[in-house]
Design a protein around this motif. Structure first.
Motif, PDB file in Angstrom:
ATOM      1  N   ASP A   1       0.815  -1.217   0.000  1.00  0.00           N
ATOM      2  CA  ASP A   1       0.000   0.000   0.000  1.00  0.00           C
ATOM      3  C   ASP A   1       0.853   1.273   0.000  1.00  0.00           C
ATOM      4  O   ASP A   1       0.693   2.143  -0.861  1.00  0.00           O
ATOM      5  N   LYS A   2       1.802   1.362   0.951  1.00  0.00           N
ATOM      6  CA  LYS A   2       2.582   2.601   1.083  1.00  0.00           C
ATOM      7  C   LYS A   2       3.826   2.619   0.188  1.00  0.00           C
ATOM      8  O   LYS A   2       4.333   3.695  -0.134  1.00  0.00           O
ATOM      9  N   GLY A   3       4.353   1.461  -0.170  1.00  0.00           N
ATOM     10  CA  GLY A   3       5.543   1.425  -1.007  1.00  0.00           C
ATOM     11  C   GLY A   3       6.797   1.924  -0.317  1.00  0.00           C
ATOM     12  O   GLY A   3       7.728   2.405  -0.966  1.00  0.00           O
ATOM     13  N   TYR A   4       6.865   1.764   1.007  1.00  0.00           N
ATOM     14  CA  TYR A   4       8.021   2.257   1.754  1.00  0.00           C
ATOM     15  C   TYR A   4       9.211   1.295   1.704  1.00  0.00           C
ATOM     16  O   TYR A   4      10.331   1.696   2.007  1.00  0.00           O
ATOM     17  N   THR A   5       8.976   0.026   1.387  1.00  0.00           N
ATOM     18  CA  THR A   5      10.037  -0.963   1.489  1.00  0.00           C
ATOM     19  C   THR A   5       9.812  -2.102   0.501  1.00  0.00           C
ATOM     20  O   THR A   5       8.695  -2.291  -0.011  1.00  0.00           O
ATOM     21  N   TYR A   6      10.871  -2.841   0.220  1.00  0.00           N
ATOM     22  CA  TYR A   6      10.733  -4.059  -0.581  1.00  0.00           C
ATOM     23  C   TYR A   6      10.315  -5.241   0.292  1.00  0.00           C
ATOM     24  O   TYR A   6       9.763  -6.223  -0.208  1.00  0.00           O
ATOM     25  N   GLY A   7      10.621  -5.160   1.564  1.00  0.00           N
ATOM     26  CA  GLY A   7      10.289  -6.278   2.433  1.00  0.00           C
ATOM     27  C   GLY A   7      10.265  -5.883   3.891  1.00  0.00           C
ATOM     28  O   GLY A   7      11.059  -5.047   4.343  1.00  0.00           O
ATOM     29  N   ILE A   8       9.355  -6.476   4.631  1.00  0.00           N
ATOM     30  CA  ILE A   8       9.272  -6.258   6.075  1.00  0.00           C
ATOM     31  C   ILE A   8       8.708  -7.528   6.690  1.00  0.00           C
ATOM     32  O   ILE A   8       7.888  -8.227   6.075  1.00  0.00           O
ATOM     33  N   GLY A   9       9.166  -7.850   7.869  1.00  0.00           N
ATOM     34  CA  GLY A   9       8.677  -9.055   8.520  1.00  0.00           C
ATOM     35  C   GLY A   9       8.821  -8.990  10.021  1.00  0.00           C
ATOM     36  O   GLY A   9       9.511  -8.116  10.565  1.00  0.00           O
ATOM     37  N   SER A  10       8.179  -9.917  10.693  1.00  0.00           N
ATOM     38  CA  SER A  10       8.288 -10.029  12.148  1.00  0.00           C
ATOM     39  C   SER A  10       8.608 -11.469  12.476  1.00  0.00           C
ATOM     40  O   SER A  10       8.390 -12.383  11.676  1.00  0.00           O
ATOM     41  N   GLY A  11       9.144 -11.692  13.674  1.00  0.00           N
ATOM     42  CA  GLY A  11       9.523 -13.042  14.050  1.00  0.00           C
ATOM     43  C   GLY A  11       9.548 -13.253  15.539  1.00  0.00           C
ATOM     44  O   GLY A  11       9.632 -12.296  16.332  1.00  0.00           O
ATOM     45  N   LEU A  12       9.467 -14.520  15.930  1.00  0.00           N
ATOM     46  CA  LEU A  12       9.648 -14.952  17.311  1.00  0.00           C
ATOM     47  C   LEU A  12      10.853 -15.874  17.359  1.00  0.00           C
ATOM     48  O   LEU A  12      10.962 -16.795  16.547  1.00  0.00           O
ATOM     49  N   HIS A  13      11.771 -15.614  18.286  1.00  0.00           N
ATOM     50  CA  HIS A  13      12.918 -16.492  18.477  1.00  0.00           C
ATOM     51  C   HIS A  13      12.940 -16.959  19.921  1.00  0.00           C
ATOM     52  O   HIS A  13      12.795 -16.155  20.854  1.00  0.00           O
ATOM     53  N   SER A  14      13.135 -18.248  20.098  1.00  0.00           N
ATOM     54  CA  SER A  14      13.261 -18.818  21.436  1.00  0.00           C
ATOM     55  C   SER A  14      14.717 -19.172  21.664  1.00  0.00           C
ATOM     56  O   SER A  14      15.269 -20.040  20.995  1.00  0.00           O
ATOM     57  N   LEU A  15      15.358 -18.475  22.584  1.00  0.00           N
ATOM     58  CA  LEU A  15      16.749 -18.698  22.925  1.00  0.00           C
ATOM     59  C   LEU A  15      16.831 -19.331  24.311  1.00  0.00           C
ATOM     60  O   LEU A  15      15.816 -19.508  24.988  1.00  0.00           O
ATOM     61  N   LYS A  16      18.026 -19.658  24.734  1.00  0.00           N
ATOM     62  CA  LYS A  16      18.199 -20.252  26.051  1.00  0.00           C
ATOM     63  C   LYS A  16      17.956 -19.191  27.128  1.00  0.00           C
ATOM     64  O   LYS A  16      18.736 -18.268  27.302  1.00  0.00           O
ATOM     65  N   GLY A  17      16.860 -19.323  27.827  1.00  0.00           N
ATOM     66  CA  GLY A  17      16.538 -18.394  28.900  1.00  0.00           C
ATOM     67  C   GLY A  17      15.880 -17.113  28.458  1.00  0.00           C
ATOM     68  O   GLY A  17      15.415 -16.333  29.278  1.00  0.00           O
ATOM     69  N   ASP A  18      15.829 -16.870  27.157  1.00  0.00           N
ATOM     70  CA  ASP A  18      15.268 -15.626  26.641  1.00  0.00           C
ATOM     71  C   ASP A  18      14.439 -15.915  25.397  1.00  0.00           C
ATOM     72  O   ASP A  18      14.817 -16.730  24.553  1.00  0.00           O
ATOM     73  N   GLY A  19      13.312 -15.200  25.289  1.00  0.00           N
ATOM     74  CA  GLY A  19      12.568 -15.178  24.045  1.00  0.00           C
ATOM     75  C   GLY A  19      12.550 -13.759  23.533  1.00  0.00           C
ATOM     76  O   GLY A  19      12.692 -12.802  24.299  1.00  0.00           O
ATOM     77  N   ILE A  20      12.384 -13.603  22.225  1.00  0.00           N
ATOM     78  CA  ILE A  20      12.382 -12.267  21.665  1.00  0.00           C
ATOM     79  C   ILE A  20      11.399 -12.185  20.512  1.00  0.00           C
ATOM     80  O   ILE A  20      11.234 -13.142  19.741  1.00  0.00           O
ATOM     81  N   PHE A  21      10.715 -11.051  20.435  1.00  0.00           N
ATOM     82  CA  PHE A  21       9.843 -10.724  19.311  1.00  0.00           C
ATOM     83  C   PHE A  21      10.432  -9.506  18.624  1.00  0.00           C
ATOM     84  O   PHE A  21      10.868  -8.559  19.271  1.00  0.00           O
ATOM     85  N   PHE A  22      10.461  -9.519  17.284  1.00  0.00           N
ATOM     86  CA  PHE A  22      11.051  -8.383  16.578  1.00  0.00           C
ATOM     87  C   PHE A  22      10.343  -8.129  15.256  1.00  0.00           C
ATOM     88  O   PHE A  22       9.729  -9.026  14.664  1.00  0.00           O
ATOM     89  N   ILE A  23      10.430  -6.895  14.798  1.00  0.00           N
ATOM     90  CA  ILE A  23       9.996  -6.471  13.466  1.00  0.00           C
ATOM     91  C   ILE A  23      11.200  -5.830  12.804  1.00  0.00           C
ATOM     92  O   ILE A  23      11.894  -5.016  13.427  1.00  0.00           O
ATOM     93  N   ALA A  24      11.469  -6.162  11.550  1.00  0.00           N
ATOM     94  CA  ALA A  24      12.661  -5.658  10.871  1.00  0.00           C
ATOM     95  C   ALA A  24      12.326  -5.254   9.449  1.00  0.00           C
ATOM     96  O   ALA A  24      11.583  -5.940   8.745  1.00  0.00           O
ATOM     97  N   THR A  25      12.908  -4.125   9.014  1.00  0.00           N
ATOM     98  CA  THR A  25      12.753  -3.660   7.646  1.00  0.00           C
ATOM     99  C   THR A  25      13.821  -2.615   7.338  1.00  0.00           C
ATOM    100  O   THR A  25      14.527  -2.153   8.234  1.00  0.00           O
ATOM    101  N   GLU A  26      13.946  -2.267   6.061  1.00  0.00           N
ATOM    102  CA  GLU A  26      14.771  -1.149   5.614  1.00  0.00           C
ATOM    103  C   GLU A  26      13.923  -0.273   4.716  1.00  0.00           C
ATOM    104  O   GLU A  26      13.261  -0.761   3.795  1.00  0.00           O
ATOM    105  N   VAL A  27      13.957   1.032   4.985  1.00  0.00           N
ATOM    106  CA  VAL A  27      13.158   1.991   4.217  1.00  0.00           C
ATOM    107  C   VAL A  27      14.019   3.194   3.870  1.00  0.00           C
ATOM    108  O   VAL A  27      15.119   3.365   4.403  1.00  0.00           O
ATOM    109  N   GLY A  28      13.519   4.041   2.985  1.00  0.00           N
ATOM    110  CA  GLY A  28      14.209   5.287   2.688  1.00  0.00           C
ATOM    111  C   GLY A  28      14.256   6.177   3.919  1.00  0.00           C
ATOM    112  O   GLY A  28      13.323   6.180   4.738  1.00  0.00           O
ATOM    113  N   VAL A  29      15.340   6.924   4.071  1.00  0.00           N
ATOM    114  CA  VAL A  29      15.504   7.790   5.237  1.00  0.00           C
ATOM    115  C   VAL A  29      14.330   8.752   5.372  1.00  0.00           C
ATOM    116  O   VAL A  29      13.869   9.059   6.481  1.00  0.00           O
ATOM    117  N   ASP A  30      13.803   9.215   4.249  1.00  0.00           N
ATOM    118  CA  ASP A  30      12.739  10.218   4.275  1.00  0.00           C
ATOM    119  C   ASP A  30      11.401   9.672   4.761  1.00  0.00           C
ATOM    120  O   ASP A  30      10.508  10.439   5.132  1.00  0.00           O
TER     121      ASP A  30
END
Length: 434
Positions: free
Chosen positions: A308-337
């Motif tokens: 819809d917005k055309g800000y990026t070629y790709g964006i995603g979110s994920g859940l990682h289960s590590l030893k003693g820690d879990g993490i949720f993240f969203i990651a992308t790359e967009v134009g500075v503007d």
């Protein structure tokens, strides 16, 4: 004739059956798991070692120990190791992860008598030669210097340091000069602690015959592997753990960080927080929620910020289960503007999950995607072994997958909305690099 105007009939997936291992414990303390299921004469043997406790005085030791494993032993040079493995058409790899070191051998079963002794030598008699150590340090510095020019790399390491703490196994961000502080004497001292038999899981998959099992027992079943004696016992987790919990910082944003990258025309965004681990009862449902948000190409983040917005070629979110820690993240790359606008849209999608139940049609699409992806991932016996490793490393048993399938099939939109309000409402770390 086939009517191409009519869509194929949609049939529900049949129950998914996983290949389960036979297991046992070797004399030296290592635990052995075998999944036999390949027709071809090929086998994969993985030696998994949970990493040593975090040592602030020797932060890169774990990575260097694994990275240097194939560089020479008391009886073989690095060239000897490589040439022997290549001659028999095998593949030997050692890699270091966040919580484990894994040494993997792919080989034809009939050549194991030649290739597996090389692995035994690597795991019991490595010497970390000074010349090879200097090369490792130089190459590692160069790779890091190249990566430090990449926005996404800088954002990821700043994010991990913010969430986990900069002086921790999961949050430490190495600098080029740190590689100068890797010393041979420290590696030699840590080596028998990290790669001892009592700290080892052996996962064997493929065409596993009696000769293979006998050879593994002969090479790795003795009580004196790495000097453990008969008292060695596996430190790897076996029983189910108690469900984990996460801190709940007040406010939607816990911290914001910006990494300045002069001259960059793009901005890397990393947004997330601590999350429960795979052993928590809510984890399967959170995987469904994550898939709706950003876990596949048809997700809400992709539909909004890419399509819809055309800000990026790709964006995603994920859940990682590590030893003693879990993490949720969203990651992308967009134009500075459009960096700020992209962040606004990300928060908009997080809030929408809390305010509105997911429509049934969208939820059913995600259910089918998740179950189909799981089924599609079971392409061979090695895939089944990968599912087993997930259970072993998270101290779970096969009932976890039963709970996962049941949750994916039945979790309601109302329950997912409750989870969004509980887990996605506050405590986010926001990092930008650009």
């Amino acid at each position: 004739m086939l009517n191409r105007k009519q869509a194929p009939e949609n049939n529900p997936l049949k129950p998914i059956k996983l290949l389960k291992p036979t297991s046992g414990k070797l004399k030296g303390g290592a635990r052995l798991y075998i999944i036999n299921g390949a027709d071809a004469d090929v086998i994969r043997i993985e030696f998994i070692f949970p990493r040593l406790p975090w040592d602030s005085a020797h932060r890169l030791t774990h990575t260097a120990l694994t990275g240097m494993l194939l560089e020479g032993t008391t009886s073989r040079t690095a060239v000897d190791i490589a040439e022997t493995i290549d001659f028999y058409g095998a593949f030997l790899n050692a890699e270091s992860g966040a919580d484990h070191s894994v040494v993997t051998l792919h080989s034809l079963s009939r050549h194991l008598v030649h290739t597996l002794p090389v692995v035994k030598d690597v795991l019991s008699a490595s010497i970390f030669p000074e010349k090879e150590l200097e090369i490792y340090q130089r190459n590692s510095r160069q790779r890091l210097q190249v990566n430090l020019e990449k926005n996404d790399f800088r954002a990821r390491r700043a994010f991990n340091s913010a969430v986990f703490g900069s002086d921790s196994a999961h949050g430490y961000a190495a600098e080029p000069a740190d590689f100068d502080h890797i010393h041979q004497d420290v590696l030699l001292a840590k080596y028998p602690q990290q790669f001892r038999s009592g700290n080892c899981l052996i996962v064997v998959s493929g065409n596993v015959g009696e000769d293979t099992v006998k050879l593994i027992e002969e090479l790795f079943g003795s009580g004196d592997w790495l000097g453990d004696g008969e008292s060695g016992s596996a430190d790897v987790p076996e029983p189910l753990k108690e469900p984990g919990s996460i801190p709940s910082p007040e406010g939607s944003i816990a911290e914001t960080h910006h990494v300045e990258m002069p001259g960059s025309v793009q901005s890397a965004i990393r947004l997330g927080k601590l999350m429960v681990t795979r052993d928590h009862p809510d984890y399967p449902a959170l995987q469904v929620l994550n898939t709706v948000l950003g876990g596949y190409f048809g997700s809400r983040l992709m539909a909004n910020i890419r399509e819809d917005k055309g800000y990026t070629y790709g964006i995603g979110s994920g859940l990682h289960s590590l030893k003693g820690d879990g993490i949720f993240f969203i990651a992308t790359e967009v134009g500075v503007d459009v960096s700020e606008k992209a962040l606004q849209e990300i928060y908009h999608e997080l809030i929408r999950l809390q305010d509105e139940p997911i429509p049934e049609e969208e939820l059913q699409l995600v259910r089918n995607y998740m179950l189909g992806s799981f089924l599609g991932s079971l392409e061979n016996v090695f895939s089944h072994a990968d599912k087993l490793k997930t259970l072993l490393l998270d101290s779970l048993d096969y009932t976890y997958y039963d709970r996962y399938f049941e949750t994916v099939r039945t979790v309601s939109a109302e329950r997912l909305q409750e989870l969004a309000r509980e887990y996605l409402a506050n405590g986010f770390y926001e990092v930008t690099a650009g």
